[in-house]
Design a protein around this motif. Structure first.
Motif, PDB file in Angstrom:
ATOM      1  N   VAL A 168       0.930  -1.179   0.003  1.00 17.09           N
ATOM      2  CA  VAL A 168      -0.022   0.034  -0.043  1.00 17.09           C
ATOM      3  C   VAL A 168       0.931   1.305  -0.051  1.00 17.09           C
ATOM      4  O   VAL A 168       1.420   1.593   1.047  1.00 17.09           O
ATOM      5  CB  VAL A 168      -0.954   0.008   1.345  1.00 17.09           C
ATOM      6  CG1 VAL A 168      -1.649   1.371   1.317  1.00 17.09           C
ATOM      7  CG2 VAL A 168      -1.702  -1.258   1.342  1.00 17.09           C
TER       8      VAL A 168
ATOM      9  N   ARG B 114      -3.388  -8.371   3.497  1.00 12.56           N
ATOM     10  CA  ARG B 114      -3.857  -6.837   3.032  1.00 12.56           C
ATOM     11  C   ARG B 114      -5.406  -6.649   3.011  1.00 12.56           C
ATOM     12  O   ARG B 114      -5.802  -5.801   3.539  1.00 12.56           O
ATOM     13  CB  ARG B 114      -3.125  -6.462   1.762  1.00 12.56           C
ATOM     14  CG  ARG B 114      -3.604  -5.040   1.450  1.00 12.56           C
ATOM     15  CD  ARG B 114      -3.059  -4.921  -0.040  1.00 12.56           C
ATOM     16  NE  ARG B 114      -4.029  -3.328  -0.453  1.00 12.56           N
ATOM     17  CZ  ARG B 114      -3.598  -2.892  -1.518  1.00 12.56           C
ATOM     18  NH1 ARG B 114      -2.899  -3.467  -2.349  1.00 12.56           N
ATOM     19  NH2 ARG B 114      -4.178  -1.664  -1.718  1.00 12.56           N
ATOM     20  N   ALA B 115      -5.730  -7.895   2.371  1.00  6.86           N
ATOM     21  CA  ALA B 115      -7.438  -7.961   2.272  1.00  6.86           C
ATOM     22  C   ALA B 115      -8.119  -8.011   3.521  1.00  6.86           C
ATOM     23  O   ALA B 115      -9.240  -7.252   3.866  1.00  6.86           O
ATOM     24  CB  ALA B 115      -7.828  -9.211   1.234  1.00  6.86           C
TER      25      ALA B 115
ATOM     26  N   ARG C 114      -7.806  -4.651   5.382  1.00  4.03           N
ATOM     27  CA  ARG C 114      -8.795  -3.687   4.787  1.00  4.03           C
ATOM     28  C   ARG C 114     -10.313  -4.036   5.023  1.00  4.03           C
ATOM     29  O   ARG C 114     -11.061  -3.200   5.314  1.00  4.03           O
ATOM     30  CB  ARG C 114      -8.777  -3.733   3.159  1.00  4.03           C
ATOM     31  CG  ARG C 114      -9.666  -2.965   2.511  1.00  4.03           C
ATOM     32  CD  ARG C 114      -8.841  -2.807   0.897  1.00  4.03           C
ATOM     33  NE  ARG C 114      -9.110  -4.117   0.294  1.00  4.03           N
ATOM     34  CZ  ARG C 114      -8.109  -4.711  -0.267  1.00  4.03           C
ATOM     35  NH1 ARG C 114      -7.201  -3.960  -0.783  1.00  4.03           N
ATOM     36  NH2 ARG C 114      -8.421  -5.591  -0.787  1.00  4.03           N
ATOM     37  N   ASP C 115     -10.672  -5.453   5.092  1.00  6.30           N
ATOM     38  CA  ASP C 115     -12.095  -5.824   5.592  1.00  6.30           C
ATOM     39  C   ASP C 115     -12.458  -5.189   7.159  1.00  6.30           C
ATOM     40  O   ASP C 115     -13.471  -5.054   7.364  1.00  6.30           O
ATOM     41  CB  ASP C 115     -11.958  -7.245   5.450  1.00  6.30           C
ATOM     42  CG  ASP C 115     -13.701  -7.581   5.738  1.00  6.30           C
ATOM     43  OD1 ASP C 115     -14.585  -7.510   5.057  1.00  6.30           O
ATOM     44  OD2 ASP C 115     -13.492  -8.742   6.745  1.00  6.30           O
TER      45      ASP C 115
ATOM     46  N   LYS D 136     -12.209  -1.372   6.760  1.00  5.76           N
ATOM     47  CA  LYS D 136     -13.074  -0.830   5.836  1.00  5.76           C
ATOM     48  C   LYS D 136     -12.346   0.085   4.987  1.00  5.76           C
ATOM     49  O   LYS D 136     -12.739   1.027   4.106  1.00  5.76           O
ATOM     50  CB  LYS D 136     -14.323  -0.171   6.560  1.00  5.76           C
ATOM     51  CG  LYS D 136     -15.087  -0.950   7.442  1.00  5.76           C
ATOM     52  CD  LYS D 136     -15.460  -2.148   6.732  1.00  5.76           C
ATOM     53  CE  LYS D 136     -16.188  -3.094   7.739  1.00  5.76           C
ATOM     54  NZ  LYS D 136     -16.659  -4.351   7.460  1.00  5.76           N
ATOM     55  N   GLN D 137     -11.031   0.036   5.151  1.00  6.29           N
ATOM     56  CA  GLN D 137     -10.085   0.719   4.348  1.00  6.29           C
ATOM     57  C   GLN D 137      -8.644   0.261   4.357  1.00  6.29           C
ATOM     58  O   GLN D 137      -8.374  -0.598   5.305  1.00  6.29           O
ATOM     59  CB  GLN D 137     -10.012   2.152   4.452  1.00  6.29           C
ATOM     60  CG  GLN D 137      -9.491   2.355   5.830  1.00  6.29           C
ATOM     61  CD  GLN D 137      -9.690   3.907   6.323  1.00  6.29           C
ATOM     62  OE1 GLN D 137      -9.872   4.796   5.491  1.00  6.29           O
ATOM     63  NE2 GLN D 137      -9.293   4.329   7.533  1.00  6.29           N
ATOM     64  N   ASP D 138      -7.710   0.338   3.614  1.00  3.81           N
ATOM     65  CA  ASP D 138      -6.244  -0.011   3.626  1.00  3.81           C
ATOM     66  C   ASP D 138      -5.586   0.525   5.039  1.00  3.81           C
ATOM     67  O   ASP D 138      -6.056   1.667   5.330  1.00  3.81           O
ATOM     68  CB  ASP D 138      -5.445   0.140   2.462  1.00  3.81           C
ATOM     69  CG  ASP D 138      -5.735  -0.813   1.495  1.00  3.81           C
ATOM     70  OD1 ASP D 138      -5.312  -1.937   1.801  1.00  3.81           O
ATOM     71  OD2 ASP D 138      -5.748  -0.325   0.136  1.00  3.81           O
ATOM     72  N   LEU D 139      -4.741  -0.245   5.435  1.00  2.00           N
ATOM     73  CA  LEU D 139      -3.954   0.477   6.519  1.00  2.00           C
ATOM     74  C   LEU D 139      -2.817   1.492   5.779  1.00  2.00           C
ATOM     75  O   LEU D 139      -1.971   1.010   5.298  1.00  2.00           O
ATOM     76  CB  LEU D 139      -3.091  -0.636   7.281  1.00  2.00           C
ATOM     77  CG  LEU D 139      -2.140  -0.080   8.389  1.00  2.00           C
ATOM     78  CD1 LEU D 139      -3.048   0.699   9.590  1.00  2.00           C
ATOM     79  CD2 LEU D 139      -1.299  -1.232   9.081  1.00  2.00           C
ATOM     80  N   ALA D 140      -3.053   2.755   5.510  1.00  2.47           N
ATOM     81  CA  ALA D 140      -2.433   3.498   4.660  1.00  2.47           C
ATOM     82  C   ALA D 140      -2.250   4.825   5.297  1.00  2.47           C
ATOM     83  O   ALA D 140      -2.565   5.414   6.339  1.00  2.47           O
ATOM     84  CB  ALA D 140      -3.445   4.201   3.675  1.00  2.47           C
TER      85      ALA D 140
ATOM     86  N   ARG E 162     -10.555  -4.252  14.784  1.00  3.82           N
ATOM     87  CA  ARG E 162     -10.474  -2.625  14.448  1.00  3.82           C
ATOM     88  C   ARG E 162      -9.732  -1.780  15.644  1.00  3.82           C
ATOM     89  O   ARG E 162      -8.805  -1.135  15.282  1.00  3.82           O
ATOM     90  CB  ARG E 162     -11.759  -2.302  14.102  1.00  3.82           C
ATOM     91  CG  ARG E 162     -11.908  -0.676  13.631  1.00  3.82           C
ATOM     92  CD  ARG E 162     -13.395   0.050  13.452  1.00  3.82           C
ATOM     93  NE  ARG E 162     -13.252   1.389  12.853  1.00  3.82           N
ATOM     94  CZ  ARG E 162     -13.033   1.289  11.569  1.00  3.82           C
ATOM     95  NH1 ARG E 162     -12.984   0.342  10.606  1.00  3.82           N
ATOM     96  NH2 ARG E 162     -13.006   2.738  11.165  1.00  3.82           N
TER      97      ARG E 162
ATOM     98  N   ARG F 266      -2.139   1.502  14.315  1.00  4.27           N
ATOM     99  CA  ARG F 266      -1.870   2.801  13.715  1.00  4.27           C
ATOM    100  C   ARG F 266      -1.304   3.778  14.416  1.00  4.27           C
ATOM    101  O   ARG F 266      -0.288   4.401  14.016  1.00  4.27           O
ATOM    102  CB  ARG F 266      -3.061   2.895  12.930  1.00  4.27           C
ATOM    103  CG  ARG F 266      -2.979   4.342  11.970  1.00  4.27           C
ATOM    104  CD  ARG F 266      -4.426   5.018  11.917  1.00  4.27           C
ATOM    105  NE  ARG F 266      -5.320   4.151  11.105  1.00  4.27           N
ATOM    106  CZ  ARG F 266      -5.169   4.131   9.858  1.00  4.27           C
ATOM    107  NH1 ARG F 266      -4.261   5.060   8.997  1.00  4.27           N
ATOM    108  NH2 ARG F 266      -5.893   3.425   9.031  1.00  4.27           N
TER     109      ARG F 266
END
Length: 240
Positions: free
Chosen positions: A12, A36-37, A40-41, A44-48, A214, A221
């Motif tokens: 990412v 990664r998927a 994201r699941d 509800k978004q990438d770890l970005a 989450r 994060r």
């Protein structure tokens, strides 16, 4: 250590200027794309991040003893899934060499190790502990989610031998309902590392099984951003 081989990986990319990297290792039987998927699941978004590239390597398929020798994407072999078992050091050493190439690719892209974090989920967390503390102790931090080290792990000795010099902080997280990689194994790993002199934080997630959550990923994060804050374009770049 065996010669490094190119591992498959997905990433990412940062949304702004690339000044730091995270290497996130999957659990046994998974792939980089699968992790990664999954992340994201859950989020509800990438770890970005604006400045951090997140890399998900994939372990090559190898015979795995706990699966009676069936091929699986695992970072190393195990004699059995038990904290009391001896480590399968030959396979661990080989994979440290292959993952070292991922680290060096980031160095080649201009990212010094002090601007990298290495971590993983389950077996990926154990692999990260070997890779970072034994071969890349100058990274910014290490994380291990739902992971444990064997009681006689060589990592403990490396950390003890490193007393008096800075070693990267460890972020651990583990679900209290985890029945595959028991919560107490993770706690014991953290306690032994802390007793050896490592700066370690252990976070229990109530009711969580052997999975990501989450709350856990949001905590990770925040920790990553604390260890790898955005740097100024005018700041000098440390030597790798």
């Amino acid at each position: 250590m065996a010669a490094a081989q190119k591992l498959q990986r997905c990433a990412v990319s940062q949304t702004g200027r690339h000044s730091a990297s995270v290497i996130f290792l999957h659990g046994s039987g998974d792939t980089g794309q699968g992790l990664r998927a999954w992340v994201r699941d859950v989020l509800k978004q990438d770890l970005a991040f604006a400045h951090i590239r997140v890399i998900y390597p994939t372990a090559p398929a190898r015979p795995y003893t706990p699966m009676r020798g069936a091929l699986s994407h695992v970072w190393f072999d195990r004699h059995k899934i038990s904290a009391d078992s001896a480590e399968h050091l030959d396979s661990i050493e080989s994979m440290c060499g292959q993952l070292g190439a991922v680290v060096q690719d980031e160095v080649g892209a201009g990212i010094p190790k002090i601007r990298m974090i290495i971590g993983g989920f389950s077996m990926g967390g154990a692999m990260a502990l070997h890779l970072a503390y034994r071969y890349h102790p100058d990274v910014a931090g290490v994380f291990a989610l739902s992971s444990f080290l064997n009681k006689d792990s060589v990592v403990y000795q490396v950390v003890r031998d490193g007393r008096g010099r800075p070693l990267p902080e460890l972020f651990q997280s583990h679900g209290t309902a985890d029945e595959l990689v028991l919560h107490r194994w993770g706690e014991e790993t953290g306690a032994l590392l802390r007793g050896a002199g490592l700066d370690t934080s252990f976070h229990s997630v109530p009711g969580l099984n052997h999975e990501l959550s989450r709350v856990e990923l949001e905590g990770l994060r925040s920790w990553i951003l604390n260890k790898l804050p955005p740097d100024s374009p005018a700041s000098p770049t440390p030597d790798p």
